[in-house]
Design a protein around this motif. Structure first.
Motif, PDB file in Angstrom:
ATOM      1  N   VAL A  45       6.697   9.416  -1.762  1.00  0.00           N
ATOM      2  CA  VAL A  45       6.923   9.282  -0.318  1.00  0.00           C
ATOM      3  C   VAL A  45       5.882   8.334   0.296  1.00  0.00           C
ATOM      4  N   ALA A  46       4.627   8.473  -0.143  1.00  0.00           N
ATOM      5  CA  ALA A  46       3.547   7.644   0.408  1.00  0.00           C
ATOM      6  C   ALA A  46       3.750   6.169   0.073  1.00  0.00           C
ATOM      7  N   ARG A  56       8.566  -3.290   8.248  1.00  0.00           N
ATOM      8  CA  ARG A  56       8.726  -3.235   9.707  1.00  0.00           C
ATOM      9  C   ARG A  56       7.659  -4.087  10.398  1.00  0.00           C
ATOM     10  N   GLY A 113       9.773   5.174   6.606  1.00  0.00           N
ATOM     11  CA  GLY A 113       8.658   4.342   7.040  1.00  0.00           C
ATOM     12  C   GLY A 113       9.101   3.087   7.768  1.00  0.00           C
ATOM     13  N   THR A 116      11.546   3.834  13.060  1.00  0.00           N
ATOM     14  CA  THR A 116      10.517   4.492  13.862  1.00  0.00           C
ATOM     15  C   THR A 116      11.113   5.062  15.130  1.00  0.00           C
ATOM     16  N   SER A 118       8.771   6.723  17.314  1.00  0.00           N
ATOM     17  CA  SER A 118       7.651   6.694  18.262  1.00  0.00           C
ATOM     18  C   SER A 118       7.602   5.361  19.018  1.00  0.00           C
TER      19      SER A 118
ATOM     20  N   ASN B   2      -4.997  -6.891   8.319  1.00  0.00           N
ATOM     21  CA  ASN B   2      -4.084  -6.159   9.188  1.00  0.00           C
ATOM     22  C   ASN B   2      -3.071  -5.348   8.388  1.00  0.00           C
ATOM     23  N   TRP B   3      -2.585  -5.962   7.312  1.00  0.00           N
ATOM     24  CA  TRP B   3      -1.604  -5.274   6.473  1.00  0.00           C
ATOM     25  C   TRP B   3      -2.183  -3.993   5.892  1.00  0.00           C
ATOM     26  N   VAL B   6      -1.978  -1.136   8.351  1.00  0.00           N
ATOM     27  CA  VAL B   6      -0.606  -0.622   8.464  1.00  0.00           C
ATOM     28  C   VAL B   6      -0.255   0.231   7.245  1.00  0.00           C
ATOM     29  N   ILE B   7      -0.563  -0.300   6.058  1.00  0.00           N
ATOM     30  CA  ILE B   7      -0.196   0.390   4.816  1.00  0.00           C
ATOM     31  C   ILE B   7      -0.951   1.718   4.684  1.00  0.00           C
ATOM     32  N   ALA B  10       0.538   4.236   7.043  1.00  0.00           N
ATOM     33  CA  ALA B  10       1.856   4.686   6.578  1.00  0.00           C
ATOM     34  C   ALA B  10       1.733   5.628   5.390  1.00  0.00           C
ATOM     35  N   MET B  11       0.730   5.407   4.531  1.00  0.00           N
ATOM     36  CA  MET B  11       0.555   6.269   3.368  1.00  0.00           C
ATOM     37  C   MET B  11       0.096   7.657   3.763  1.00  0.00           C
ATOM     38  N   ALA B  14       3.830   9.009   6.273  1.00  0.00           N
ATOM     39  CA  ALA B  14       5.080   9.370   5.581  1.00  0.00           C
ATOM     40  C   ALA B  14       4.967  10.713   4.841  1.00  0.00           C
ATOM     41  N   LEU B  47       1.519   8.164  19.845  1.00  0.00           N
ATOM     42  CA  LEU B  47       1.651   6.741  20.149  1.00  0.00           C
ATOM     43  C   LEU B  47       1.541   6.481  21.652  1.00  0.00           C
ATOM     44  N   LEU B  65      -3.014  -0.827  14.758  1.00  0.00           N
ATOM     45  CA  LEU B  65      -2.229  -1.080  13.551  1.00  0.00           C
ATOM     46  C   LEU B  65      -2.234   0.139  12.627  1.00  0.00           C
ATOM     47  N   THR B  69       1.266   1.397  14.357  1.00  0.00           N
ATOM     48  CA  THR B  69       2.273   0.784  13.486  1.00  0.00           C
ATOM     49  C   THR B  69       2.384   1.542  12.161  1.00  0.00           C
ATOM     50  N   GLY B  70       1.238   1.916  11.592  1.00  0.00           N
ATOM     51  CA  GLY B  70       1.262   2.576  10.293  1.00  0.00           C
ATOM     52  C   GLY B  70       1.570   4.059  10.367  1.00  0.00           C
ATOM     53  N   CYS B  72       1.921   6.503  13.013  1.00  0.00           N
ATOM     54  CA  CYS B  72       3.001   7.010  13.879  1.00  0.00           C
ATOM     55  C   CYS B  72       4.353   6.431  13.479  1.00  0.00           C
ATOM     56  N   GLY B  73       4.363   5.150  13.076  1.00  0.00           N
ATOM     57  CA  GLY B  73       5.611   4.519  12.650  1.00  0.00           C
ATOM     58  C   GLY B  73       6.208   5.213  11.441  1.00  0.00           C
ATOM     59  N   ALA B  74       5.375   5.593  10.487  1.00  0.00           N
ATOM     60  CA  ALA B  74       5.875   6.239   9.278  1.00  0.00           C
ATOM     61  C   ALA B  74       6.078   7.733   9.474  1.00  0.00           C
TER      62      ALA B  74
END
Lengths: 167, 124
Positions: A45-46, A56, A113, A116, A118, B2-3, B6-7, B10-11, B14, B47, B65, B69-70, B72-74
């Motif tokens: 999942v991660a 995105r 992921g 979104t 939010s 920046n990436w 985000v990553i 997201a990790m 999610a 957010l 970011l 983006t990371g 809350c987005g995931a």
């Protein structure tokens, strides 16, 4: 809220978790046990979530939205993600006996992921607060309609293709 | 760089959605997808606070970011939300489908407004 779970089609209601999956009893479990199985699912999942969120973010860099403009990029990202999950859930339930980590990786991770809720909610607040209440309202309604139409189209088209191939 | 923000976000986001969904869905035996509802409302609240903080200049771009983006987005999802709504409708639980669609949008929007208001009360 109480309701029984009627089964009209084979696909599960919740694409993120599989509560019907048996949890092996301690000591009698598969190699590594349930803790290891759970760890693998969380890792899938991660990693999937990181890929989806990066996609995105990449889309937002490629097609930036001005502060007071209609958030077309997030709109498109959410609509595409909804269409894909519809097709994916039909394929993984009715066609493809996939590895048990495929659904956590792609359905829960990548698509979860990628899309979104939010940003959708906060963008509406930003538009309303910035004096663009009508645009915010249009964005609210259009995203909801497009997302539901997309997931329905994804499911319907894939079911038809599956039925056609089996006929 | 920046990436990476985000990553990393997201990790965390999610798997947090997966674990929350599991924990919430196990507590009741209804068809209503409270798990997804919960993560979407909580993510919108966070957010909202972040957006308010950013307006006030209290959140750096790396924080936005990572957390926005990371994480809350995931943490939140539109794909699972729409799929669950469709399945409810297909299974004959039309009321739950409509309640999920309108309830999720209303509650998440309320959470976003509340988050921004809280941030403005703190930082402005």
């Amino acid at each position: 809220m109480e309701a029984q779970r009627p089964k009209a089609f084979g696909e599960p209601t919740d694409p993120d978790i599989d509560l019907s999956a048996p949890v092996p009893a301690p000591g009698t479990s598969r190699r590594g046990g349930p803790a290891r199985g759970q760890g693998q699912i969380l890792a899938a999942v991660a990693v999937g979530g990181a890929i989806g969120a990066a996609a995105r973010y990449g889309a937002s860099l490629l097609w930036p939205t001005p502060a007071d403009g209609f958030p077309w990029t997030t709109f498109a990202v959410n609509a595409v993600g909804c269409a894909v999950i519809g097709a994916f859930m039909v394929l993984i339930t009715d066609v493809w006996a996939a590895h048990r980590l495929v659904r956590p990786f792609f359905g829960t991770g990548v698509l979860g992921g990628f899309t979104t809720f939010s940003t959708y909610a906060v963008d509406i607040e930003r538009l309303a607060g910035g004096g663009h209440a009508r645009m915010g309202l249009a964005y609210l309604a259009l995203t909801l309609i497009a997302a539901l139409a997309a997931v329905w189209s994804g499911v319907w088209t894939t079911r038809r293709l599956v039925a056609w191939r089996r006929a | 760089m920046n990436w990476l923000f985000v990553i990393t976000g997201a990790m965390i986001g999610a798997p947090l959605r997966y674990l929350t969904d599991r924990a919430v869905q196990r507590r009741h035996d209804t068809v209503f997808p409270w798990g997804t509802f919960t993560v979407n409302v909580v993510g919108s609240l966070i957010l909202g606070v972040l957006a308010g903080a950013a307006t006030a200049g209290a959140a750096s771009s790396s924080t936005q970011l990572f957390l926005g983006t990371g994480l809350c987005g995931a943490l939140t999802t539109y794909s699972t939300f729409s799929y669950e709504t469709l399945r409810l409708a297909e299974e004959g639980a039309g009321f739950y489908a409509v309640a999920n669609a309108l309830g999720s949008v209303a509650a998440s929007l309320g959470a976003a407004f509340a988050g921004v208001a809280v941030a403005e009360a703190i930082w402005l």
